[in-house]
Design a protein around this motif. Structure first.
Motif, PDB file in Angstrom:
ATOM      1  N   TYR A   1      -3.881 -24.867  81.736  1.00 20.24           N
ATOM      2  CA  TYR A   1      -4.397 -23.600  82.251  1.00 20.24           C
ATOM      3  C   TYR A   1      -3.488 -22.461  81.781  1.00 20.24           C
ATOM      4  CZ  TYR A   1      -6.907 -26.801  85.344  1.00 20.24           C
ATOM      5  OH  TYR A   1      -7.692 -27.823  85.840  1.00 20.24           O
ATOM      6  N   PRO A   2      -3.681 -21.972  80.564  1.00 18.29           N
ATOM      7  CA  PRO A   2      -2.809 -20.911  80.025  1.00 18.29           C
ATOM      8  C   PRO A   2      -2.880 -19.638  80.861  1.00 18.29           C
ATOM      9  CG  PRO A   2      -4.199 -21.889  78.305  1.00 18.29           C
ATOM     10  CD  PRO A   2      -4.719 -22.382  79.612  1.00 18.29           C
ATOM     11  N   ALA A   3      -1.789 -18.895  80.816  1.00 18.63           N
ATOM     12  CA  ALA A   3      -1.716 -17.638  81.570  1.00 18.63           C
ATOM     13  C   ALA A   3      -2.691 -16.624  81.005  1.00 18.63           C
ATOM     14  CB  ALA A   3      -0.293 -17.087  81.511  1.00 18.63           C
ATOM     15  N   THR A   4      -3.240 -15.808  81.879  1.00 20.49           N
ATOM     16  CA  THR A   4      -4.155 -14.738  81.472  1.00 20.49           C
ATOM     17  C   THR A   4      -3.720 -13.436  82.123  1.00 20.49           C
ATOM     18  OG1 THR A   4      -5.649 -15.282  83.302  1.00 20.49           O
ATOM     19  CG2 THR A   4      -6.126 -16.268  81.155  1.00 20.49           C
ATOM     20  N   PRO A   5      -3.942 -12.304  81.453  1.00 21.55           N
ATOM     21  CA  PRO A   5      -3.586 -11.018  82.053  1.00 21.55           C
ATOM     22  C   PRO A   5      -4.398 -10.764  83.321  1.00 21.55           C
ATOM     23  CG  PRO A   5      -4.039 -10.802  79.698  1.00 21.55           C
ATOM     24  CD  PRO A   5      -4.499 -12.161  80.106  1.00 21.55           C
TER      25      PRO A   5
ATOM     26  N   LYS B   1     -10.542 -20.705  93.094  1.00 23.87           N
ATOM     27  CA  LYS B   1     -10.672 -22.028  92.480  1.00 23.87           C
ATOM     28  C   LYS B   1      -9.670 -22.203  91.355  1.00 23.87           C
ATOM     29  CE  LYS B   1     -13.855 -24.728  89.631  1.00 23.87           C
ATOM     30  NZ  LYS B   1     -15.186 -24.740  88.960  1.00 23.87           N
ATOM     31  N   ARG B   2      -9.517 -21.172  90.524  1.00 21.66           N
ATOM     32  CA  ARG B   2      -8.604 -21.261  89.390  1.00 21.66           C
ATOM     33  C   ARG B   2      -7.156 -21.370  89.842  1.00 21.66           C
ATOM     34  NH1 ARG B   2      -8.806 -16.551  86.733  1.00 21.66           N
ATOM     35  NH2 ARG B   2     -10.426 -15.475  87.898  1.00 21.66           N
ATOM     36  N   THR B   3      -6.800 -20.660  90.904  1.00 22.88           N
ATOM     37  CA  THR B   3      -5.444 -20.749  91.444  1.00 22.88           C
ATOM     38  C   THR B   3      -5.174 -22.144  91.999  1.00 22.88           C
ATOM     39  OG1 THR B   3      -5.497 -18.395  92.009  1.00 22.88           O
ATOM     40  CG2 THR B   3      -3.824 -19.753  93.080  1.00 22.88           C
ATOM     41  N   THR B   4      -6.140 -22.705  92.692  1.00 21.16           N
ATOM     42  CA  THR B   4      -5.990 -24.058  93.251  1.00 21.16           C
ATOM     43  C   THR B   4      -5.792 -25.083  92.141  1.00 21.16           C
ATOM     44  OG1 THR B   4      -7.375 -23.480  95.146  1.00 21.16           O
ATOM     45  CG2 THR B   4      -7.078 -25.826  94.666  1.00 21.16           C
ATOM     46  N   LEU B   5      -6.576 -24.985  91.085  1.00 21.71           N
ATOM     47  CA  LEU B   5      -6.443 -25.925  89.973  1.00 21.71           C
ATOM     48  C   LEU B   5      -5.076 -25.802  89.307  1.00 21.71           C
ATOM     49  CD1 LEU B   5      -9.979 -25.632  88.312  1.00 21.71           C
ATOM     50  CD2 LEU B   5      -9.047 -27.591  89.557  1.00 21.71           C
ATOM     51  N   PHE B   6      -4.592 -24.578  89.177  1.00 24.15           N
ATOM     52  CA  PHE B   6      -3.291 -24.380  88.535  1.00 24.15           C
ATOM     53  C   PHE B   6      -2.170 -25.028  89.347  1.00 24.15           C
ATOM     54  CE2 PHE B   6       0.557 -21.790  87.826  1.00 24.15           C
ATOM     55  CZ  PHE B   6       0.735 -22.022  86.478  1.00 24.15           C
ATOM     56  N   PHE B   7      -2.163 -24.794  90.655  1.00 28.77           N
ATOM     57  CA  PHE B   7      -1.116 -25.381  91.484  1.00 28.77           C
ATOM     58  C   PHE B   7      -1.281 -26.897  91.602  1.00 28.77           C
ATOM     59  CE2 PHE B   7      -0.519 -20.988  92.942  1.00 28.77           C
ATOM     60  CZ  PHE B   7       0.868 -20.920  92.880  1.00 28.77           C
ATOM     61  N   LEU B   8      -2.500 -27.380  91.533  1.00 33.02           N
ATOM     62  CA  LEU B   8      -2.715 -28.823  91.509  1.00 33.02           C
ATOM     63  C   LEU B   8      -2.119 -29.426  90.249  1.00 33.02           C
ATOM     64  CD1 LEU B   8      -3.986 -31.414  92.617  1.00 33.02           C
ATOM     65  CD2 LEU B   8      -6.133 -30.762  91.494  1.00 33.02           C
ATOM     66  N   MET B   9      -2.269 -28.736  89.131  1.00 30.55           N
ATOM     67  CA  MET B   9      -1.688 -29.224  87.884  1.00 30.55           C
ATOM     68  C   MET B   9      -0.167 -29.230  87.951  1.00 30.55           C
ATOM     69  SD  MET B   9      -2.727 -30.426  84.955  1.00 30.55           S
ATOM     70  CE  MET B   9      -1.376 -31.583  84.827  1.00 30.55           C
ATOM     71  N   ILE B  10       0.424 -28.218  88.572  1.00 23.76           N
ATOM     72  CA  ILE B  10       1.874 -28.198  88.750  1.00 23.76           C
ATOM     73  C   ILE B  10       2.324 -29.394  89.586  1.00 23.76           C
ATOM     74  CG2 ILE B  10       3.806 -26.963  89.795  1.00 23.76           C
ATOM     75  CD1 ILE B  10       2.480 -24.368  89.089  1.00 23.76           C
ATOM     76  N   LEU B  11       1.618 -29.641  90.699  1.00 24.42           N
ATOM     77  CA  LEU B  11       1.975 -30.753  91.580  1.00 24.42           C
ATOM     78  C   LEU B  11       1.877 -32.083  90.841  1.00 24.42           C
ATOM     79  CD1 LEU B  11       2.686 -31.837  94.380  1.00 24.42           C
ATOM     80  CD2 LEU B  11       0.245 -31.817  94.932  1.00 24.42           C
ATOM     81  N   LEU B  12       0.785 -32.279  90.106  1.00 24.55           N
ATOM     82  CA  LEU B  12       0.622 -33.516  89.351  1.00 24.55           C
ATOM     83  C   LEU B  12       1.717 -33.671  88.295  1.00 24.55           C
ATOM     84  CD1 LEU B  12      -3.250 -33.682  88.766  1.00 24.55           C
ATOM     85  CD2 LEU B  12      -1.856 -35.236  90.153  1.00 24.55           C
TER      86      LEU B  12
ATOM     87  N   LEU C   1      -9.422 -33.140  84.911  1.00 27.98           N
ATOM     88  CA  LEU C   1      -9.418 -31.883  85.660  1.00 27.98           C
ATOM     89  C   LEU C   1     -10.340 -30.881  84.974  1.00 27.98           C
ATOM     90  CD1 LEU C   1      -5.673 -31.369  86.658  1.00 27.98           C
ATOM     91  CD2 LEU C   1      -7.602 -31.873  88.162  1.00 27.98           C
ATOM     92  N   PRO C   2     -11.104 -30.110  85.747  1.00 25.76           N
ATOM     93  CA  PRO C   2     -12.015 -29.122  85.134  1.00 25.76           C
ATOM     94  C   PRO C   2     -11.249 -28.015  84.436  1.00 25.76           C
ATOM     95  CG  PRO C   2     -11.927 -28.845  87.516  1.00 25.76           C
ATOM     96  CD  PRO C   2     -11.176 -30.100  87.221  1.00 25.76           C
ATOM     97  N   SER C   3     -11.890 -27.396  83.481  1.00 24.62           N
ATOM     98  CA  SER C   3     -11.272 -26.299  82.745  1.00 24.62           C
ATOM     99  C   SER C   3     -11.587 -24.967  83.416  1.00 24.62           C
ATOM    100  CB  SER C   3     -11.776 -26.274  81.293  1.00 24.62           C
ATOM    101  OG  SER C   3     -13.183 -26.126  81.267  1.00 24.62           O
ATOM    102  N   ASN C   4     -10.808 -23.959  83.059  1.00 24.63           N
ATOM    103  CA  ASN C   4     -11.009 -22.607  83.597  1.00 24.63           C
ATOM    104  C   ASN C   4     -11.939 -21.822  82.686  1.00 24.63           C
ATOM    105  OD1 ASN C   4      -9.548 -22.776  85.922  1.00 24.63           O
ATOM    106  ND2 ASN C   4      -7.654 -21.973  85.042  1.00 24.63           N
ATOM    107  N   GLU C   5     -13.237 -22.069  82.817  1.00 21.95           N
ATOM    108  CA  GLU C   5     -14.190 -21.388  81.945  1.00 21.95           C
ATOM    109  C   GLU C   5     -14.336 -19.911  82.291  1.00 21.95           C
ATOM    110  OE1 GLU C   5     -17.777 -23.564  82.244  1.00 21.95           O
ATOM    111  OE2 GLU C   5     -16.993 -25.361  81.245  1.00 21.95           O
TER     112      GLU C   5
END
Length: 267
Positions: free
Chosen positions: A134-138, A149-160, A203-207
């Motif tokens: 989940y690359p950073a975006t401005p 949803k996108r924030t939750t996925l990002f922190f889930l990826m950090i935890l994993l 994990l789903p992508s951030n479309e």
């Protein structure tokens, strides 16, 4: 005695995090903030064009005249500096506790080398692996309806990533007596990469993270700036904390005066 050492290392970790955050702030301000300004300009231009097509020019002008609660100048200086400093101090304290756990468990590494390993592992698990998925975006680039949803996925990826890194470390230690340190490290590293790859696939992508038509150059430079900020933060932390931990944990050499050894004294 052990509790006192951990406390001293925690304080030094937070100090090293503060030092690292100062360098990271300089990078974020010089490289990241221009891309944030460019992103805001793109957003404002798109909003003005949309309002003009919808015939709401007056409403758009009224919105522009509305005074911001926090000016952009404050956000890019004091706001950015405060956020980076708090972030650096907090992560420095957490990393120092991880250092306490790893010290002596990875092999016969010096405190300085263990600090470098800790910083590299933290950079990889806390930032690099989640960043690759989940690359950073401005700011104000993606769909605001999916930001939760996108924030939750990002922190889930950090935890994993962190949990998989811990699992790889434990596996490497248990395999070392049978395979040797080098081979055990290779096997544990390969297992970590395989597990991360599986997580990337499922994990789903951030479309909705980037709006269509957003300038690719601005997005690319912002992501490079984000990567540079984190790389500088963890590199400086590893160097600073390694120096402080080495001074704390390595006994100082004492020199015995020549007179005390029975050496002749000048007349």
């Amino acid at each position: 005695m052990y509790a006192s050492t951990v406390r001293n290392l925690l304080v030094r970790g937070m100090l090293a995090g503060l030092i690292a955050a100062l360098f990271a702030f300089a990078v974020a301000y010089s490289l990241g903030e221009p891309q944030v300004d460019a992103s805001i300009a793109v957003e404002e231009a798109a909003a003005a064009e949309e309002a003009a097509h919808a015939g709401h020019g007056g409403a758009a002008a009224e919105a522009e005249e509305e005074e911001e609660l926090v000016s952009r100048a404050v956000q890019s200086t004091a706001g950015l500096g405060t956020g980076v400093l708090v972030y650096g101090v907090a992560l420095g304290g957490i990393a120092s506790l991880a250092f306490c756990f790893l010290l002596g468990r990875l092999g016969r590494f010096t405190p300085r080398a263990t600090a470098a390993i800790t910083a590299a592992a933290a950079f990889t698990t806390v930032f690099l692996v989640p960043f690759l998925k989940y690359p950073a975006t401005p700011p104000a680039v993606g769909n605001p309806d999916t930001i939760g949803k996108r924030t939750t996925l990002f922190f889930l990826m950090i935890l994993l990533s962190v949990l998989l890194g811990i699992a790889a470390t434990i596996a490497g230690r248990r395999l070392a007596p049978r395979l040797g340190n080098w081979n055990a490290t290779l096997v544990a590293g390969a297992g970590f990469i395989a597990a991360v790859t599986i997580a990337f696939v499922f994990l789903p992508s951030n479309e909705d993270a980037v709006a269509k038509g957003f300038p690719a150059a601005v997005l690319w430079e912002f992501r490079l700036a984000s990567l540079a900020v984190q790389a500088v933060l963890w590199t400086v932390f590893g160097v600073a904390f390694g120096f402080l931990a080495q001074r704390l944990l390595t006994p100082r050499e004492t020199t015995v005066p020549a007179a005390a050894e029975g050496a002749p004294t000048p007349a």
